[in-house]
Write a protein that holds these residues in place. Structure first.
Motif, mmCIF file in Angstrom:
data_model
loop_
_atom_site.group_PDB
_atom_site.id
_atom_site.type_symbol
_atom_site.label_atom_id
_atom_site.label_comp_id
_atom_site.label_asym_id
_atom_site.label_seq_id
_atom_site.Cartn_x
_atom_site.Cartn_y
_atom_site.Cartn_z
ATOM 1 N N GLY A 263 0.837 -1.203 0.000
ATOM 2 C CA GLY A 263 0.000 0.000 0.000
ATOM 3 C C GLY A 263 0.867 1.246 0.000
ATOM 4 N N ASN A 264 0.252 2.401 -0.022
ATOM 5 C CA ASN A 264 1.029 3.639 -0.025
ATOM 6 C C ASN A 264 1.720 3.888 1.313
ATOM 7 O OD1 ASN A 264 0.801 5.263 -2.623
ATOM 8 N ND2 ASN A 264 -1.282 4.526 -2.315
ATOM 9 N N THR A 265 1.185 3.335 2.404
ATOM 10 C CA THR A 265 1.800 3.523 3.723
ATOM 11 C C THR A 265 2.556 2.268 4.152
ATOM 12 O OG1 THR A 265 -0.048 4.964 4.292
ATOM 13 C CG2 THR A 265 1.392 4.268 6.097
ATOM 14 N N ASN A 266 1.877 1.124 4.113
ATOM 15 C CA ASN A 266 2.483 -0.106 4.616
ATOM 16 C C ASN A 266 2.504 -1.212 3.576
ATOM 17 O OD1 ASN A 266 3.087 0.637 7.348
ATOM 18 N ND2 ASN A 266 0.889 0.676 7.728
ATOM 19 N N ARG B 273 4.711 -6.928 8.564
ATOM 20 C CA ARG B 273 4.326 -5.593 8.103
ATOM 21 C C ARG B 273 5.527 -4.650 8.158
ATOM 22 N NH1 ARG B 273 -0.584 -2.272 8.494
ATOM 23 N NH2 ARG B 273 -1.732 -4.219 8.376
ATOM 24 N N ASP C 68 -12.431 -0.201 2.545
ATOM 25 C CA ASP C 68 -11.061 -0.458 2.997
ATOM 26 C C ASP C 68 -10.464 0.816 3.586
ATOM 27 O OD1 ASP C 68 -8.344 -1.035 3.304
ATOM 28 O OD2 ASP C 68 -8.255 -2.290 1.520
ATOM 29 N N PHE C 69 -10.153 0.755 4.884
ATOM 30 C CA PHE C 69 -9.583 1.911 5.590
ATOM 31 C C PHE C 69 -8.063 1.887 5.514
ATOM 32 C CE2 PHE C 69 -13.749 1.360 7.428
ATOM 33 C CZ PHE C 69 -14.190 2.653 7.656
ATOM 34 N N GLY C 70 -7.494 2.207 4.373
ATOM 35 C CA GLY C 70 -6.043 2.280 4.226
ATOM 36 C C GLY C 70 -5.604 3.738 4.172
ATOM 37 N N THR C 71 -4.565 4.015 3.410
ATOM 38 C CA THR C 71 -4.092 5.392 3.227
ATOM 39 C C THR C 71 -5.257 6.246 2.720
ATOM 40 O OG1 THR C 71 -1.947 4.503 2.648
ATOM 41 C CG2 THR C 71 -2.367 6.805 2.061
ATOM 42 N N ASN D 123 -6.104 8.577 8.776
ATOM 43 C CA ASN D 123 -4.831 9.113 9.279
ATOM 44 C C ASN D 123 -4.333 10.278 8.436
ATOM 45 O OD1 ASN D 123 -4.526 7.471 11.553
ATOM 46 N ND2 ASN D 123 -3.766 5.776 10.294
ATOM 47 N N GLY E 43 -9.159 -3.456 6.700
ATOM 48 C CA GLY E 43 -8.197 -2.401 7.038
ATOM 49 C C GLY E 43 -8.155 -2.192 8.544
ATOM 50 N N GLY E 44 -6.992 -1.753 8.993
ATOM 51 C CA GLY E 44 -6.711 -1.663 10.423
ATOM 52 C C GLY E 44 -7.707 -0.855 11.245
ATOM 53 N N LEU E 45 -8.314 0.143 10.636
ATOM 54 C CA LEU E 45 -9.181 1.028 11.427
ATOM 55 C C LEU E 45 -10.659 0.637 11.388
ATOM 56 C CD1 LEU E 45 -7.457 4.405 10.577
ATOM 57 C CD2 LEU E 45 -7.344 3.120 12.713
HETATM 58 N N1 LIG Z 1 -1.669 -5.375 12.382
HETATM 59 C C1 LIG Z 1 -1.657 -4.084 12.760
HETATM 60 N N2 LIG Z 1 -0.947 -3.710 13.810
HETATM 61 C C2 LIG Z 1 -0.946 -2.422 14.200
HETATM 62 N N3 LIG Z 1 -1.613 -1.427 13.610
HETATM 63 C C3 LIG Z 1 -2.322 -1.745 12.581
HETATM 64 C C4 LIG Z 1 -2.386 -3.079 12.078
HETATM 65 N N4 LIG Z 1 -3.173 -3.096 11.023
HETATM 66 C C5 LIG Z 1 -3.547 -1.841 10.860
HETATM 67 N N5 LIG Z 1 -3.067 -0.996 11.779
HETATM 68 C C6 LIG Z 1 -3.328 0.444 11.905
HETATM 69 O O1 LIG Z 1 -4.383 0.762 11.040
HETATM 70 C C7 LIG Z 1 -3.941 1.666 10.017
HETATM 71 C C8 LIG Z 1 -4.560 1.206 8.722
HETATM 72 O O2 LIG Z 1 -3.933 0.015 8.318
HETATM 73 P P1 LIG Z 1 -4.064 -0.613 6.902
HETATM 74 O O3 LIG Z 1 -3.082 -1.707 6.771
HETATM 75 O O4 LIG Z 1 -5.471 -0.931 6.664
HETATM 76 O O5 LIG Z 1 -3.694 0.551 5.951
HETATM 77 P P2 LIG Z 1 -2.344 1.363 5.796
HETATM 78 O O6 LIG Z 1 -1.210 0.438 5.966
HETATM 79 O O7 LIG Z 1 -2.372 2.560 6.683
HETATM 80 O O8 LIG Z 1 -2.548 1.874 4.333
HETATM 81 P P3 LIG Z 1 -2.093 1.231 2.962
HETATM 82 O O9 LIG Z 1 -2.605 -0.168 2.925
HETATM 83 O O10 LIG Z 1 -2.731 2.118 1.964
HETATM 84 O O11 LIG Z 1 -0.606 1.291 3.004
HETATM 85 C C9 LIG Z 1 -2.429 1.591 10.052
HETATM 86 O O12 LIG Z 1 -1.837 2.801 9.608
HETATM 87 C C10 LIG Z 1 -2.143 1.306 11.501
HETATM 88 O O13 LIG Z 1 -2.161 2.488 12.241
#
Ligand SMILES: Nc1ncnc2c1ncn2[C@@H]1O[C@H](COP(=O)(O)OP(=O)(O)OP(=O)(O)O)[C@@H](O)[C@H]1O
Ligand SMILES: CC(C)(CO)[C@@H](O)C(=O)NCCC(=O)O
Ligand SMILES: [K+]
Length: 258
Positions: A8-11, A27, A129-132, A155, A221-223
């Motif tokens: 993803g753009n963040t992780n 991760r 999907d709660f990503g970036t 975020n 997604g994490g949130l």
């Molecule tokens: N396994 C995890 N452990 C800790 N924090 C998490 C975990 N999964 C998600 N999070 C939290 O939730 C947020 C969203 O995670 P998610 O993987 O859905 O998207 P992201 O990594 O922020 O974005 P993208 O996938 O676009 O890179 C993360 O930035 C983090 O703060």
């Protein structure tokens, strides 16, 4: 054994799939400049910790950041001797269509989410999907991805507020006690938390009205769990949806190999 990589753009998330379960999920932050050797140093150190006997034969990659794909390809080739499947490239076929405007390149993560959700739930879905970014992917009755919605991520909104306003601190997203904040942090948390609850409700309601049929709402997604606390926004939460979609696409390509 399959190594599935969701960049993803963040992780960037790596998961090892043995055909039945995910043995582990690792991760790291996304950096386009990370080399194949650097990926391997990080990866092998963590694998030792999990004490997994590795036998990776296949690699599949979904990347929303085009520049990282080169180093991930080298990583797969150098350390596992395989040519990865890359979602969105012509040699990676998808189990379902994408019915969008000509010339549009849909984010691979959205196609993967749609494939994973359709495999588990059938059609007529909204995947949130709660990503970036916060994305909404609409899946038709036949599993086709038919478009959706892109909103700024939670975020990202908090960061933008902090960066643009000198007196606003960095705040972590959380569910506030009430709506009326009595300090700066509570005010920001309220704006972002309840703002996103409203955003998700409104967008899903409008998608359902536009489609004019019942639809199941899947969140990932994490949130997502945080927002689920505020009443029935979603029918199902699945933290491994993107990874599941990658295994579905990998299986589909294996089954349909020449
Ligand atoms: N396994 C995890 N452990 C800790 N924090 C998490 C975990 N999964 C998600 N999070 C939290 O939730 C947020 C969203 O995670 P998610 O993987 O859905 O998207 P992201 O990594 O922020 O974005 P993208 O996938 O676009 O890179 C993360 O930035 C983090 O703060
Ligand atoms: C919207 C994001 C950033 C969500 O990760 C990604 O899917 C992307 O870069 N998409 C490209 C544009 C589109 O999906 O229409
Ligand atoms: K993601």
């Amino acid at each position: 054994m399959l190594l599935a990589i969701d960049c993803g753009n963040t992780n960037t998330v790596f998961s090892i799939w043995d055909g039945k379960t995910f043995l582990c999920t690792l991760r790291t932050s996304t950096h386009h400049a990370r080399t194949a050797d650097a990926y391997f140093t990080w990866f092998s150190t963590l694998i030792q910790h999990y004490q997994i006997e590795l036998n990776i034969t296949d690699v599949i990659i979904s990347s929303t950041v085009p520049r990282v794909v080169f180093n991930l390809r080298v990583f797969a080739d150098r350390f596992f001797g395989c040519r990865p499947l890359v979602v969105g490239k012509p040699d990676c076929r998808l189990p379902t269509d994408a019915r969008v405007d000509e010339g549009t390149s849909v984010g691979p993560d959205r196609l993967v989410n749609a494939a994973g959700a359709f495999d588990r739930h059938g059609g007529d879905l909204i995947v949130v999907d709660f990503g970036t970014a916060t994305t909404f992917d609409v899946v038709a009755p036949d599993g086709a991805y038919i478009g959706g919605v892109i909103a700024p991520g939670v975020n990202l909104s908090l960061e933008a507020l902090h960066n643009a306003a000198a007196a606003l601190p960095h705040v972590d997203v959380a569910k506030p006690q009430g709506v009326i904040g009595t300090n700066t942090v509570a005010c920001i948390q309220s704006g972002v938390f309840w703002g996103y609850v409203g955003l998700v409700r409104e967008i899903c309601a409008r998608i359902k009205a536009e489609r004019d049929r019942p639809m199941k709402i899947i969140s990932t997604g994490g949130l997502a769990p945080l927002f689920q606390q505020s009443g029935q926004l979603f029918d199902v939460f699945e933290d491994d949806l993107t990874m599941h979609g990658l295994t579905v696409i990998h299986e589909f390509n294996k089954d349909n190999a020449a």
